[in-house]
Design an enzyme around this catalytic site. Structure first.
Site, PDB file in Angstrom:
ATOM      1  N   CYS A 166       0.887  -1.220  -0.006  1.00  0.00           N
ATOM      2  CA  CYS A 166      -0.039   0.039   0.093  1.00  0.00           C
ATOM      3  C   CYS A 166       0.923   1.323   0.162  1.00  0.00           C
ATOM      4  O   CYS A 166       0.786   2.139  -0.748  1.00  0.00           O
ATOM      5  CB  CYS A 166      -1.042   0.053   1.328  1.00  0.00           C
ATOM      6  N   HIS A 206      -2.603   6.528   4.891  1.00  0.00           N
ATOM      7  CA  HIS A 206      -0.923   6.483   5.029  1.00  0.00           C
ATOM      8  C   HIS A 206      -0.728   7.843   4.716  1.00  0.00           C
ATOM      9  O   HIS A 206      -0.907   8.446   3.651  1.00  0.00           O
ATOM     10  CB  HIS A 206      -0.253   5.425   4.114  1.00  0.00           C
TER      11      HIS A 206
END
Ligand code: A2P
Length: 341
Positions: A134, A247
């Site tokens: 990711c 994130h």
């Protein structure tokens, strides 16, 4: 594919954080699905998942799952062990697997794809296409146009990673710890041996002999592979923070040619998958809490770094369950259909 053009689809790891997100992305993007099956472990027998106004029963993933039913595309997100065992089975049974685990990503024969960056690599698949880590996927979306416009000499990345990257149980634990703290109770520790609430963890992955974490190694290797720059100098520090989703990444880079801030803004504002949020004095900068659930990778805080030649810093935020996982996987599946692969 059926004569109607509908795609038969299986989602493996359907009850997990990424699996759940896959169903919501498939639904939102009106994926042309015909038959859809959800698989997870025996623990989930009896559970259902919501999809397109219906509820799908979750089946236990068994050895003959892909022989009993025929699938065009299998989206897998149940960890590397399951992928190593089941992806070849699904391929032998005639499916194309888009695999979210780390099992196949660095296999030279398996394309590792972020569609905005290297979609043509999909064409050389032999049954499995790997969906990147990711953090690497989010990073590569703005790096690609910068690399194309100015060239990349070196990158230093520090991450601020959300707990949902660690799975559904980690999300529940951060919530439980936060509630316990507010109620003046002892914090539960089932996922982490220490507090995640109100804390920052510079190690939340396996650590190698040399001190690098597994996550850091993945981001470095995968970024080189996705960008097609095998010799790129890249240094990464991965950190877990008490954020549920999205994130964030502090990206410092050295470009080959001088990259003026205005030019970088121009390049990024026209780049696929990137949204510029860059007016910090007016409060416009990417913040994970507000951007959770959205598709683009956001870039802001673009500024020159005068400490090195051609230095540049920026701040990047992306929802790691969407662009970092489920959305990227569904985009790959869409490309497969579009290109008749
Ligand atoms: P289950 O919920 O039945 O354990 P997360 O990363 O969010 O924890 O999700 C992991 C996903 O992988 C879940 O859907 C989980 O199902 C699934 N999974 C884990 N082990 C297996 C297994 N042995 N067979 C099939 N699915 C599995």
């Amino acid at each position: 594919m059926s004569p109607s053009g509908a795609v038969s689809l299986a989602v493996v790891g359907a009850t997990g954080a990424v699996g759940q997100e896959m169903f919501s992305v498939l639904e939102q993007r009106r994926f042309p699905a015909g038959k859809v099956r959800a698989f997870a472990s025996a623990r989930s027998t009896g559970r259902t998942v919501a999809f397109n106004g219906t509820t799908l029963p979750v089946g236990e993933l068994k050895a003959d799952a892909f022989e009993r039913d025929r699938f065009d595309i299998v989206l897998m997100s149940a960890g590397a062990k399951i992928s190593r065992e089941y992806a070849p089975r699904a391929v032998s049974a005639g499916a194309v697997v888009v695999d979210n685990s780390s099992a196949w990503r660095m296999d030279p024969g398996v394309p590792l794809v972020v569609p905005e960056v290297n979609a043509p690599d999909i064409r050389r698949h032999k049954g499995i296409i790997a969906n990147p880590n990711c953090t690497a996927a989010i990073l590569c979306v703005p790096l690609k146009p910068i690399s194309d416009a100015f060239g990349l000499e070196r990158i230093v990345v520090s991450t601020y990673q959300a707990v949902s990257g660690k799975g559904a149980r980690a999300v529940a634990e951060l919530e439980a710890q936060t509630r316990a703290w507010a109620a003046g109770q002892a914090l539960p520790h089932n996922v982490w041996p220490y507090d995640m609430a109100f804390n920052v963890l510079a190690v939340d992955w396996k650590v190698a002999e040399d001190g690098t974490t597994e996550e850091e190694a993945k981001v470095m290797e995968e970024t080189r592979k996705i960008l097609g720059l095998p010799n790129l100098r890249i240094s990464v520090t991965c950190v877990r923070v008490p954020v549920f989703r999205c994130h964030s990444e502090s990206v410092n880079l050295q470009t080959r040619r001088k990259a003026a801030v205005a030019e970088v803004r121009r390049v990024l504002s026209g780049a696929p998958g990137v949204e510029l949020l860059d007016d910090p004095r007016a409060g416009r900068f990417p913040r994970p809490k507000e951007l959770a659930g959205s598709d683009p990778v956001y870039a802001g805080r673009i500024r020159e770094d005068g400490s090195v030649e051609n230095g540049l810093s920026l701040w990047v935020v992306g929802d790691q369950l969407r662009k970092g996982a489920a959305l990227n996987a569904v985009q790959i599946a869409e490309r497969l259909i579009q290109d008749g692969l």
